[in-house]
Design an enzyme around this catalytic site. Structure first.
Site, PDB file in Angstrom:
ATOM      1  N   ASP A 298       0.829  -1.209   0.000  1.00  0.00           N
ATOM      2  CA  ASP A 298       0.000   0.000   0.000  1.00  0.00           C
ATOM      3  C   ASP A 298       0.867   1.264   0.000  1.00  0.00           C
ATOM      4  O   ASP A 298       1.862   1.342   0.737  1.00  0.00           O
ATOM      5  CB  ASP A 298      -0.861  -0.028   1.278  1.00  0.00           C
TER       6      ASP A 298
ATOM      7  N   GLU B 105       1.318  -0.448  -5.120  1.00  0.00           N
ATOM      8  CA  GLU B 105       0.398   0.639  -5.430  1.00  0.00           C
ATOM      9  C   GLU B 105       1.257   1.822  -5.841  1.00  0.00           C
ATOM     10  O   GLU B 105       1.692   2.618  -5.005  1.00  0.00           O
ATOM     11  CB  GLU B 105      -0.480   1.006  -4.225  1.00  0.00           C
TER      12      GLU B 105
END
Ligand code: GLC
Length: 564
Positions: A231, A291
């Site tokens: 993330d 990401e």
């Protein structure tokens, strides 16, 4: 038009073999030199919304386990589960308060282990979502960090004095609105949070933080996890001098002046951290998906790392910025990702992006367009990541009233920013109450379209979006050209039809995608290029091939094996 392609094939093939060999640092590769994740189809599961086994309105681990056969049948090889760790759920799991357990809302660690075991039996890999940039403010590390200036974990987060009393250390704004600094009166300092104030940023310059985070990934690898989606990796580090970001003019939905995130995103130190995480991943033949919000392929290449020693699958979000059915734009984007220094990853929607069904749909031919988009990202060279429900044609259901919004940014940014609830609605399993997701009112409403777009009904309809996905995914697993072939664009000036070949050794598959609302007939000059015909592998409606020509319905698809 195909005349050049055979000469190119030999050169491209040799080149691609060399690139693939360099990429495959992991020990386990197949006979063709591919790591498992290169041929795998990934599927993102938002656990709150997938399947609710205990009928509390929120999905859970046992719910996911109960749907593994569905996923297997669909053609999924790996599921990425967004954060399912203990969390106060301010950001629906992206605020982790314990990295080594499962949130009771989703079940227990034993439930997770059962899911991992059942998935393994079916040859499905489990990918977890690792949130290395920040924790929850309820994480014991932060609770300790906040307790005093001399606490053991003080330096695990980013604490600073105000610029002057009453003023944050600099002008950085949170991407979720307001200052990125929150004042703590007890210790008279500010802490830094790129996201919500309940998500304090970890201090990756502290070696203890780095070591702990690496160890957490190891802990999960030992429990059968095959990799992580990482993330928000762009923002792991901040300028130690906390220089003000340049202000660029205008204001966002939260009323903050836009700024270039020059001093708090994409610092070079990020790559050192990624190399460290990769080293651990390589011990377990695991994959790291990133990401990675990048402005161009040069920036994306940095995330593959030198000699591919960072992320194997940094996500190419540039693809998601082509929000119209434009052959020219997609051609440009596909060419760019094919020139990247690593293996491409294709995503068309996720839990932060409005669903592709509405982004590309024209309101009239949405189902056809959903099949068209599937045909695009599932026939390109690279690893696709499906978003749950995409295979059904689930639509984005944006709340119409502020008081119904669950995603906090949708409340603070209303009406300009309505949050991400729209793309997170419950999976549509059947026509029954709550779409078969739960027997209780779900945490987000099920849209009326669940009556027509659901697993049960679409499984029975050979022309459904779901049946088309299954067909394409089956092809992807068996057709060498679609798996490993090089991408060769055709008819590059065609404004309506995007077409290309996937070429492997002396075999080729033709993909023709009509991105317009009018029927098209395209001459591919097959005979002149030594091919007798194109045998249909998959096609929509009446789209077909006769001799040199391919005829396409409005938004029609034709995928064919070239035969001599
Ligand atoms: C990532 C997630 C998003 C989350 C944010 C903060 O962008 O995809 O859902 O809100 O990180 O963790």
């Amino acid at each position: 038009m195909l005349s050049k392609f055979r000469r190119i094939v030999v050169v491209v093939l040799l080149l691609s073999c060399a690139v693939l060999n360099a990429q495959n640092r992991a020990k386990t590769v197949d006979a063709g030199g591919h790591a498992w994740w290169q041929h795998a189809v990934f599927y993102e599961v938002y656990p709150r919304s997938f399947a609710d086994s205990n009928n509390d309105g929120v999905g859970d681990m046992n719910g996911i386990a109960s749907k593994l056969d569905y996923l297997k049948d669909l053609g999924v090889d790996a599921i990425w589960i967004t954060p399912c760790f203990p969390s106060p759920q301010v950001d629906f799991g992206y605020d982790v308060s314990n990295y080594e357990d499962i949130d009771p809302m989703y079940g227990t660690l034993a439930d997770f282990e059962n899911l991992a075991r059942e998935a393994k039996k079916r040859g499905i890999h489990i990918i977890l979502d690792f949130v290395p940039n920040h924790t929850s403010d309820q994480h014991p590390w932060f609770v300790d960090s906040k307790s005093s200036r001399t606490s053991a974990h003080r330096d695990w987060y980013i604490w600073r004095d105000g610029k002057v009393p009453g003023q944050p250390p600099n002008n950085w704004t949170s991407t979720f609105g307001g200052s990125a600094w929150k004042f703590d009166p007890a210790t008279n300092q500010y802490y830094y949070h790129y996201f919500y104030a309940q998500q304090p940023d970890l201090n990756w310059r502290n070696p203890a933080v780095e070591k702990t985070m690496f160890d957490i990934t190891r802990w999960w690898y030992k429990r059968g996890v095959s990799g992580f989606r990482l993330d928000a990796v762009d923002i792991l580090f901040e300028d130690p001098n906390l220089k003000d970001n340049p202000v660029t003019g205008g204001r966002n939905a939260y009323g903050d002046a836009y700024q270039e995130h020059k001093y708090n995103t994409k610092l070079p130190e990020v790559h050192q951290a990624l190399r460290g995480l990769r080293k651990v991943a390589d011990e377990y033949n695991a994959v790291l998906i990133g990401e990675t919000w990048t402005k161009d392929i040069a920036e994306l290449n940095l995330y593959y790392g030198k000699g591919n020693n960072e992320l194997q699958l940094p996500m190419d979000f540039l693809f998601t910025t082509v929000n119209k059915l434009s052959p020219a734009e997609f051609r440009k984007q596909i060419a760019a990702i094919n020139s990247a220094s690593g293996w491409p990853t294709f995503v068309i929607s996720n839990h932060d992006i409005a669903r592709s069904y509405d982004r590309y749909g024209d309101g009239q031919h949405n189902d056809d367009i959903a099949k068209l988009m599937a045909s695009l990202y599932l026939t390109l060279r690279g690893t696709p990541i499906l978003y749950y429900g995409e295979e059904l044609g689930m639509k984005t259901t944006v709340p119409t009233r502020r008081e119904d919004v669950k995603d906090p940014i949708g409340r603070s940014g209303w009406p300009k920013e309505k949050g991400r609830d729209g793309e997170r609605t419950p999976m549509q399993w059947d026509e029954s109450v709550n779409a078969g997701f739960s027997k209780t009112t779900p945490w987000l409403p099920v849209p009326p379209s669940a009556k027509t777009h659901n697993v049960a009904d679409e499984s029975k309809d050979p022309n459904s979006i779901l049946s088309f996905y299954k067909k394409l995914l089956k092809l992807r697993h068996t057709n060498k050209e679609l798996l490993d072939g090089n991408y060769l664009p055709l008819n590059q000036s065609d404004q309506k039809v995007l077409s290309y070949l996937r070429v492997y050794q002396d075999q080729a598959v033709l993909v023709a995608l009509n991105m317009s609302g009018t029927p098209q007939r395209v001459n591919f000059e097959l005979k002149r290029n030594g091919f007798a015909s194109a045998r249909a592998l998959a096609a929509t409606g009446k789209s077909s091939s006769q001799g040199d020509f391919v005829t396409l319905d409005p938004y029609g698809v034709f995928i064919g094996q070239l035969e001599r």
